[in-house]
Write an enzyme that holds these catalytic residues in place. Structure first.
Site, PDB file in Angstrom:
ATOM      1  N   ASP A   1     -13.383   6.023 -18.680  1.00  0.00           N
ATOM      2  CA  ASP A   1     -14.443   5.033 -18.629  1.00  0.00           C
ATOM      3  C   ASP A   1     -15.728   5.617 -18.049  1.00  0.00           C
ATOM      4  O   ASP A   1     -15.711   6.265 -16.992  1.00  0.00           O
ATOM      5  CB  ASP A   1     -13.981   3.852 -17.762  1.00  0.00           C
TER       6      ASP A   1
ATOM      7  N   HIS B   1     -20.566   8.997 -17.615  1.00  0.00           N
ATOM      8  CA  HIS B   1     -21.960   9.198 -17.204  1.00  0.00           C
ATOM      9  C   HIS B   1     -22.195   8.674 -15.787  1.00  0.00           C
ATOM     10  O   HIS B   1     -23.174   9.045 -15.136  1.00  0.00           O
ATOM     11  CB  HIS B   1     -22.911   8.514 -18.185  1.00  0.00           C
TER      12      HIS B   1
ATOM     13  N   ASP C   1     -23.907   4.193 -30.424  1.00  0.00           N
ATOM     14  CA  ASP C   1     -25.068   4.177 -31.314  1.00  0.00           C
ATOM     15  C   ASP C   1     -24.743   3.489 -32.634  1.00  0.00           C
ATOM     16  O   ASP C   1     -25.529   2.678 -33.140  1.00  0.00           O
ATOM     17  CB  ASP C   1     -25.530   5.612 -31.586  1.00  0.00           C
TER      18      ASP C   1
ATOM     19  N   ASN D   1     -19.906  -8.667 -22.507  1.00  0.00           N
ATOM     20  CA  ASN D   1     -21.186  -8.606 -21.819  1.00  0.00           C
ATOM     21  C   ASN D   1     -22.193  -9.607 -22.370  1.00  0.00           C
ATOM     22  O   ASN D   1     -23.317  -9.700 -21.843  1.00  0.00           O
ATOM     23  CB  ASN D   1     -21.755  -7.189 -21.888  1.00  0.00           C
TER      24      ASN D   1
ATOM     25  N   ILE E   1     -18.560  -7.548 -26.556  1.00  0.00           N
ATOM     26  CA  ILE E   1     -18.323  -8.989 -26.624  1.00  0.00           C
ATOM     27  C   ILE E   1     -18.491  -9.596 -25.233  1.00  0.00           C
ATOM     28  O   ILE E   1     -19.254 -10.540 -25.028  1.00  0.00           O
ATOM     29  CB  ILE E   1     -16.909  -9.304 -27.156  1.00  0.00           C
TER      30      ILE E   1
ATOM     31  N   HIS F   1     -22.414   1.317 -33.236  1.00  0.00           N
ATOM     32  CA  HIS F   1     -22.238  -0.122 -32.996  1.00  0.00           C
ATOM     33  C   HIS F   1     -23.579  -0.836 -32.934  1.00  0.00           C
ATOM     34  O   HIS F   1     -23.771  -1.888 -33.549  1.00  0.00           O
ATOM     35  CB  HIS F   1     -21.484  -0.373 -31.685  1.00  0.00           C
TER      36      HIS F   1
ATOM     37  N   GLU G   1     -16.078   7.602 -22.825  1.00  0.00           N
ATOM     38  CA  GLU G   1     -17.231   6.707 -22.903  1.00  0.00           C
ATOM     39  C   GLU G   1     -18.330   7.420 -22.149  1.00  0.00           C
ATOM     40  O   GLU G   1     -18.174   7.728 -20.961  1.00  0.00           O
ATOM     41  CB  GLU G   1     -16.950   5.352 -22.273  1.00  0.00           C
TER      42      GLU G   1
ATOM     43  N   ARG H   1      -8.487   7.144 -22.201  1.00  0.00           N
ATOM     44  CA  ARG H   1      -9.903   6.880 -22.433  1.00  0.00           C
ATOM     45  C   ARG H   1     -10.572   6.869 -21.067  1.00  0.00           C
ATOM     46  O   ARG H   1     -10.234   6.058 -20.193  1.00  0.00           O
ATOM     47  CB  ARG H   1     -10.080   5.546 -23.151  1.00  0.00           C
TER      48      ARG H   1
ATOM     49  N   ASP I   1     -16.592  -4.537 -24.077  1.00  0.00           N
ATOM     50  CA  ASP I   1     -17.916  -4.589 -23.466  1.00  0.00           C
ATOM     51  C   ASP I   1     -18.903  -5.357 -24.330  1.00  0.00           C
ATOM     52  O   ASP I   1     -19.627  -6.228 -23.845  1.00  0.00           O
ATOM     53  CB  ASP I   1     -18.451  -3.171 -23.253  1.00  0.00           C
TER      54      ASP I   1
END
Length: 613
Positions: free
Chosen positions: A270, A273, A333, A408, A406, A335, A306, A268, A404
């Protein structure tokens, strides 16, 4: 052959004839000294390395071998760990240890992976997943996940970080599993144990920044960074400028290393972007191509993204529906829309989903991304995303929470602590019985009550900056206008924040825990038996909704899959399709022409495609 090694042009490599070759890329250093305790009589602890073209420094030490501790003296008396260290038992500021990758005998040598369509992902943090917080302890729990219906275990980053506790996103030695979790062979045993149970293993990796403590590359190799760019977490890596080819090669080799040497089934990536690798996401494409051309020829390898940019082009399929670049992307989106429906929260980025959360959820279920080029008010009116309607559902990973979403939060509350139980159960039904690949965060399966806080291990000025920065993040929110409330936010560097985030396994045996486990087990049983065999030959989806209920139908070559859900306060009526077989119902009664679905009720059905003519 039941041992595996990835060969790389840097780091410490055990030679077949004996001895070890040490290589370091440090173009800004005129001289580098190898500090090497070979543990042999007459060995020399300090040895000059030979400068080679293009900034390389190399030395072969005949009396070094597995277990040798070493470092590089790069000037001014500073001795640093190998940036490609396979293991750093003395933490990130200490010496590296030479490892023999061929020392671990793999049991499941014939493992070839699993098809992605059947994936059910479980994200976990090694340090808080068990009381012990080790690779060995995690391996002992895998059987329970397999029995539940999980098929993929995704580890949050394990790359060596400073101290003994961290989320993993502050790693500074990306090739070295953190010693607080165990030795490299312990991680290999964890992957091996997963494969023995038929589970895939995916590793979260961070290629957009290094952590703030323990990374010395900027001292002796400033060419590794692009000083004209920055990320939210620190200096940007030089992925596109001069020397960018070599910097990208470092991370391409890292990706291959985890897949080949540790036998992970996927990675995965991270926050791609935040990678400064150009608009075409060059590093991401190079990693995917290297994996497909290498280990992907022998077994199924999956790359998960991500990507806040919602670049649908990175998820495109070829004529055989195989990924051209990446396998899937976390669907933030979906989520966000589900979270607004569950909690009513509209602060921050949730404001973009507040106007029509039911319609947004329907769109996310049917098309993947909600933002497919539309402008985001939260992002100052900037456009975001690319059209994703034509992508098959398994190109997206759906979830109701993750580390993230949770962590954050100021107090790290899980969804079950801030939303009604009936609503969470209804959304779980939508999550686990929709064609997108579902993901649970550790503890979701038994409605764990404990928080998952942001935590790390730091001291001095850095610790004070982290503690104050955490509070500053929330100072502008209405809920924290009262300074006393702001001071209640748990301190990330306190040991108590780490311990509070440990998963409470005893809650599996409570009435609430058992009820949630039974629900998840039944939903995954239905998914594997009824939905997964259908996920071939995707033909498209249709959706309809009002302000409280939705209906989405996905069409495949072998049949249609329909999900109806009611999030209102009154029963919702759905027209009944006599061809549709009810696969799962929750709060549903059937009439002659309609189904009546109670509040927070769900109906799932399957029908065969209509015959031609």
């Amino acid at each position: 052959m039941n041992a595996y090694r990835h060969r790389m042009p840097f780091g410490a490599e055990c030679l077949e004839a004996g001895g070890v070759r040490f290589r370091l890329w440090a173009p800004s250093c005129r001289a580098v000294e190898l500090v090497c305790d070979a543990g042999a009589a007459g060995s020399v602890p300090h040895r000059s390395m030979q400068a080679q073209p293009d900034g390389w420094h190399e030395r072969v030490v005949a009396d070094a071998g597995p277990g040798t501790r070493y470092g590089f003296r790069v000037g001014g008396g500073l001795c640093v760990a190998d940036p490609a260290s396979r293991f750093n038992p003395e933490d990130v500021h200490g010496r590296s240890e030479v490892m023999d990758p061929l020392s671990y005998p793999w049991r499941c040598e014939d493992w070839r992976g699993r098809p992605w369509e059947g994936a059910v992902v479980y994200e976990l943090h090694v340090g808080t997943f068990t009381p012990e917080g080790t690779f060995a302890a995690a391996a002992a729990r895998l059987g329970e996940l397999q029995a539940l219906g999980i098929t993929v275990v995704e580890l949050m980053p394990v790359a060596d970080f400073p101290g003994t506790r961290n989320w993993g996103y502050d790693g500074v030695l990306p090739f070295a599993p953190d010693a607080s979790y165990g030795r490299p062979d312990d991680l290999k045993r964890l992957v091996d144990a997963a494969h023995a149970l038929g589970l895939m293993m995916v590793l979260d990796v961070v290629y957009n920044h290094f952590g703030p403590d323990g990374n010395y590359l900027s001292v002796y190799c400033p060419e590794f960074f692009d000083t004209t760019k920055a990320t939210p977490w620190g200096p940007a890596l030089n992925l596109a400028g001069a020397h960018g080819d070599l910097v990208r090669s470092f991370f391409v080799h890292n990706a291959l290393y985890w897949i080949e040497e540790y036998r992970f089934d996927g990675l995965r990536l991270d926050a791609i972007h935040a990678m400064a690798d150009g608009p075409d996401k060059r590093l991401t494409r190079e990693i995917c191509a290297a994996l497909q051309a290498g280990p992907g020829r022998e077994r199924a390898i999956h790359v998960i993204l991500e990507n806040d940019g919602n670049l649908a082009g990175l998820l495109a399929r070829d004529a055989q529906q195989r990924p051209r670049v990446a396998t899937a992307q976390w669907n933030d989106d979906l989520h966000h829309a589900a979270h607004v429906l569950a909690t009513g929260e509209r602060d921050g980025y949730y404001a973009d989903y507040a106007a029509d959360p039911v319609g947004d959820l329907a769109k996310a279920l049917a098309e993947g991304f909600i933002y497919q080029g539309q402008r985001s008010a939260w992002r100052g009116g900037a456009a975001r995303g690319e059209p994703s309607r034509g992508l098959p559902p398994p190109a997206f990973i759906a979830f109701l929470q993750n580390h993230d979403q949770i962590g954050n939060r100021a107090f790290g509350e899980r969804l079950d602590r801030i939303a009604p139980a009936r609503r969470v159960d209804a959304l779980l039904c939508c999550l686990l019985l929709a064609p997108q690949v579902p993901m649970l965060f550790m503890g979701d399966e038994f409605a764990a009550s404990t928080p998952f806080l942001y935590f790390c291990d730091a001291s001095g000025d850095l610790a004070r900056a982290i503690s104050q920065g955490r509070r500053n993040e929330f100072a502008g929110f209405e809920a924290f206008r009262d300074r006393a409330r702001l001071d209640e936010i748990p301190d990330p560097v306190a040991m108590s924040s780490f311990l509070a985030s440990k998963l409470p396994w005893h809650e599996r045996d409570t009435l609430v825990g058992q009820a949630r486990l039974a629900l998840v087990h039944e939903l995954l049983r239905v998914r594997h038996a009824e939905l997964v065999p259908l996920l071939r030959g995707y033909e498209g989806a249709t959706r309809e909704h009002d302000t409280t209920s939705l209906r989405v139908t996905w069409s495949f070559e072998a049949g249609n899959w329909t999900l109806c859900a009611n999030f209102g306060h009154e029963p919702a009526m759905f027209r009944r399709d006599p061809r549709m077989r009810e696969v799962y119902t929750r709060g549903v009664s059937a009439g002659r022409e309609t189904w009546s679905v109670e509040p927070d009720g769900v109906l799932v059905g399957m029908s065969q495609p209509q015959a031609d003519g």
